[in-house]
Design a protein around this motif. Structure first.
Motif, short mmCIF file in Angstrom:
data_model
loop_
_atom_site.label_atom_id
_atom_site.label_comp_id
_atom_site.label_asym_id
_atom_site.label_seq_id
_atom_site.Cartn_x
_atom_site.Cartn_y
_atom_site.Cartn_z
N UNK A 275 39.91 -12.63 69.10
CA UNK A 275 38.89 -11.91 68.36
C UNK A 275 37.56 -11.67 69.22
N UNK A 276 37.25 -12.60 69.86
CA UNK A 276 36.02 -12.47 70.95
C UNK A 276 36.29 -11.39 72.03
N UNK A 277 37.52 -11.19 72.43
CA UNK A 277 37.82 -10.24 73.45
C UNK A 277 37.36 -8.98 73.22
N UNK A 278 37.33 -8.51 71.91
CA UNK A 278 36.86 -7.15 71.40
C UNK A 278 35.22 -7.30 70.84
N UNK A 279 35.35 -8.60 70.13
CA UNK A 279 33.81 -8.52 69.50
C UNK A 279 32.69 -8.60 70.77
N UNK A 280 32.89 -9.63 71.69
CA UNK A 280 31.76 -9.69 72.40
C UNK A 280 31.38 -8.39 73.16
N UNK A 281 32.31 -7.51 73.82
CA UNK A 281 31.72 -6.19 74.24
C UNK A 281 31.22 -5.49 73.25
N UNK A 282 31.65 -5.38 72.10
CA UNK A 282 31.21 -4.75 70.99
C UNK A 282 29.48 -5.03 70.56
N UNK A 283 29.28 -6.45 70.53
CA UNK A 283 27.95 -6.69 70.35
C UNK A 283 27.26 -6.36 71.35
N UNK A 284 27.70 -6.40 72.57
CA UNK A 284 26.78 -5.95 73.87
C UNK A 284 26.36 -4.62 73.64
N UNK A 285 27.31 -3.67 73.54
CA UNK A 285 26.78 -2.30 73.18
C UNK A 285 25.90 -2.12 72.01
N UNK A 286 26.29 -2.80 70.85
CA UNK A 286 25.56 -2.70 69.76
C UNK A 286 23.96 -3.27 69.82
N UNK A 287 24.08 -4.48 70.53
CA UNK A 287 22.63 -4.90 70.65
C UNK A 287 21.64 -4.09 71.36
N UNK A 288 22.11 -3.48 72.85
CA UNK A 288 21.46 -3.06 73.82
C UNK A 288 21.50 -1.68 73.71
N UNK A 289 22.35 -0.58 73.24
CA UNK A 289 22.44 0.72 73.36
C UNK A 289 21.40 1.33 72.39
#
Length: 606
Positions: free
Chosen positions: A56-70
């Motif tokens: 789950x973290x394999x897709x959640x981690x990059x998604x959070x990075x994009x959602x928190x920074x973009x």
């Protein structure tokens, strides 16, 4: 208490570690952004065994990075575009729970990380790469913490989920245990334990309503509890003592005798699986994936309650974001946006409860803070706030009002110390913003159309059962049964929509009593489990064409069971297990358990 202390230690280590590493690698003021974002990543990190959590973290981690920074970076170019992107992120987070209970906390973490990353006030300026690297560091350290925490016993949570299902006082939703096993390497011995557990629980649930089986049922429950403890252990205890089964001194009626035999056979299979502990993974297909696709497709419709909730939540956040733009330098906007997000729930009563907890906690914390201001010097406000936050984590689930009060103490102490704001002004503004957040959270999407009669809980469940039965009749009308047929896929998705529609109208819970709400929830879980089982049967039939006839027989038997509330109809469905292969047997036993739970819910709603 031990678990709460463990959570506090993990949070302190994670936040401190990310903050320290961020400072060392030169993230500057963005290091604190990464440290606090790590807490939202942590919400998705611990939900089961190590392997599925990492998957789950394999897709959640990059998604959070994009959602928190973009959105934060985009705001420097076009604030309206940033607000639009953030609204879309919140909408997606609102849809994620349609995939199952495991996605509820990741959805919360995703939405909160996006809102926090957009509004958090840094103590200085940060470059674009620092803003991007901060949540990336948070995600990486969270994955590392999850790996380290799970190395000692990687599949322990899976064993516990199955053992808890086996030893539960009453028949509970089996989907969590089934999904835990499916996603965690599908070890053969645990598959046998799960299958036998489902067979034992379905038989015991029916026997619980028969006084003549009380003695043998009590002994079986004691035996099951002993076996459950052995399942939880990493190794089967050498001195496992199993209670002796009572001899049947009187003849039991035919159907009761068959159920007792089935229950004892299931317990015997549990003993065999424990003795063997074959760790070999089986190559069964992930037969739940078909239902996940149907569930997601079914959620993308106005008739889906999850879709309406996601839309309400996104609209509420959009309004809150527009209001927040009027105070761009106000540090309390982060708390305001998160309050709107957390208060807006799919259910009216849940939203009202969250609003009450947030508002009452804010009032309680404000009163406590005024007391602190009267007796404590200003330089102690920050330490007092941090101590309150640590203490509050122990009450996060059991006493959310106290937890929210502790948040007030922490925020006021932090902003009074680091930003030199007037504590009294901060308290007053926080109170106003909390009331405004509660109003926004409760306002969107909960209006009732005048003159429209809402179905009762019993009618909703009856309509859902009828929809499932009609869908089964349509599905089995085709020859042969083909799960890849376009009409079959469309029929399954329509079935998901119809069940979502009748079980989750926009005003669910506003007038229903607590027992009715519990019964409707149980019925919804059972129906979702039956849908997952149907999808599994179809996938299995596609992989093993010679099971075409048994698949059609199973679906026909399920249709007959839904048309009747008699135990013998349930028996007819369960007896299919005797001629099934291991993969079909697990599906049949899970569906039999869901049938029993559905029947219990229907009885409770009469």
């Amino acid at each position: 208490m031990t678990r709460a202390l463990g959570q506090i230690v993990v949070i302190v280590v994670l936040v401190g570690g990310v903050s320290g590493l961020g400072t060392l690698i030169g993230l500057g003021p963005a290091a604190m952004l990464g440290a606090l974002t790590a807490m939202f990543c942590l919400m998705a990190a611990f939900g089961g065994a190590l392997t599925p959590d990492l998957r789950l973290l394999a897709w959640f981690a990059p998604t959070v990075v994009v959602a928190a920074a973009t959105p934060r970076l985009l705001a420097h170019i076009s604030p309206p575009a940033a607000i639009a992107l953030l609204t879309v992120v919140v909408f997606v987070a609102g849809l994620l729970p349609a995939l199952g209970p495991r996605f509820v906390t990741p959805a919360l973490g995703l939405g909160m990380a996006a809102l926090f990353g957009y509004t958090f006030q840094l103590t200085g300026t940060a470059a674009w790469w620092q803003i991007l690297a901060a949540p990336a560091l948070a995600a990486a350290v969270t994955v590392l913490v999850r790996v380290l925490a799970g190395l000692r016993d990687p599949d322990g949570p899976t064993r516990k989920a199955i053992a808890d299902l086996l030893a539960a006082p009453k028949l509970t939703d089996p989907e969590g245990a089934v999904q835990a096993w499916r996603s965690d390497k599908q070890r053969r011995w645990l598959g046998h334990v799960l299958d036998a557990t489902l067979r034992y629980r379905s038989a015991a649930a029916v026997l619980s309503a028969r006084p003549d089986a009380r003695e043998v049922l009590d002994a079986a429950k004691e035996e099951a509890a002993t076996i459950a403890e052995a399942v939880k252990a990493k190794q089967t205890p050498a001195d496992l003592v199993v209670p002796q089964r009572p001899s049947l001194l009187k003849n039991l009626p035919g159907s009761t005798g068959r159920l007792v035999t089935r229950m004892h056979e299931a317990l015997d299979r549990l003993h065999s699986a424990l003795a063997d502990r074959d760790q070999t993974p089986v190559d069964w297909r992930q037969h739940g994936s078909g239902y996940l696709g149907d569930a997601l497709a079914g959620a993308l419709s106005w008739r889906s309650a999850q879709f309406r909730h996601a839309l309400r939540c996104a609209l509420g956040i959009l309004v809150a974001l527009v209001l927040a733009t009027q105070r761009p330098d106000d540090p309390l906007m982060t708390s305001f946006l998160m309050a709107v997000f957390l208060i807006t729930q799919p259910d009216w009563r849940a939203s009202a409860t969250r609003a009450w907890q947030r508002t009452a906690g804010t009032v309680l914390g404000s009163v406590a803070m005024f007391g602190v201001l009267a007796f404590a010097p200003d330089h102690l406000l920050m330490p007092i706030g941090l101590l309150a936050l640590v203490a509050g984590f122990g009450f996060q689930r059991s006493q959310p009002i106290i937890f929210n009060a502790c948040i007030v103490l922490m925020l006021v102490g932090m902003y009074a110390t680091t930003k030199h704001l007037d504590p009294t002004a901060v308290i007053v503004e926080y109170l106003v913003l909390t009331v405004l957040a509660a109003a926004i959270g409760l306002l969107f999407g909960f209006a009732v159309i005048p003159g429209t009669r809402q179905p009762t809980p019993a009618e909703r469940v009856t309509n859902a059962v009828n929809a499932l039965r009609s869908g089964l009749i349509t599905l089995t009308a085709n020859t042969p049964v083909d799960p890849d047929d376009r009409a079959a896929r469309r029929g399954r998705r329509e079935l998901v929509r119809r069940i979502n529609d009748v079980l989750n109208p926009p005003t669910v819970g506003r007038r229903a009593s607590d027992p009715e709400r519990v019964a409707v929830t149980k019925a919804g879980e059972a129906l979702a489990g039956l849908l997952s089982g149907i999808a599994g049967l179809m996938v299995h039939r596609a992989a093993v064409p010679e099971t075409e006839e048994s698949t059609r027989h199973a679906l026909t038997a399920l249709t007959a069971s839904l048309e009747s509330e008699r135990d013998d109809e349930s028996d007819r469905f369960v007896e299919l297990v005797d001629t099934a292969d291991p993969e079909q047997r697990l599906l049949f036993d899970a569906m039999a358990t869901d049938l029993v739970r559905l029947r219990e819910a229907q009885t409770e709603l009469r």
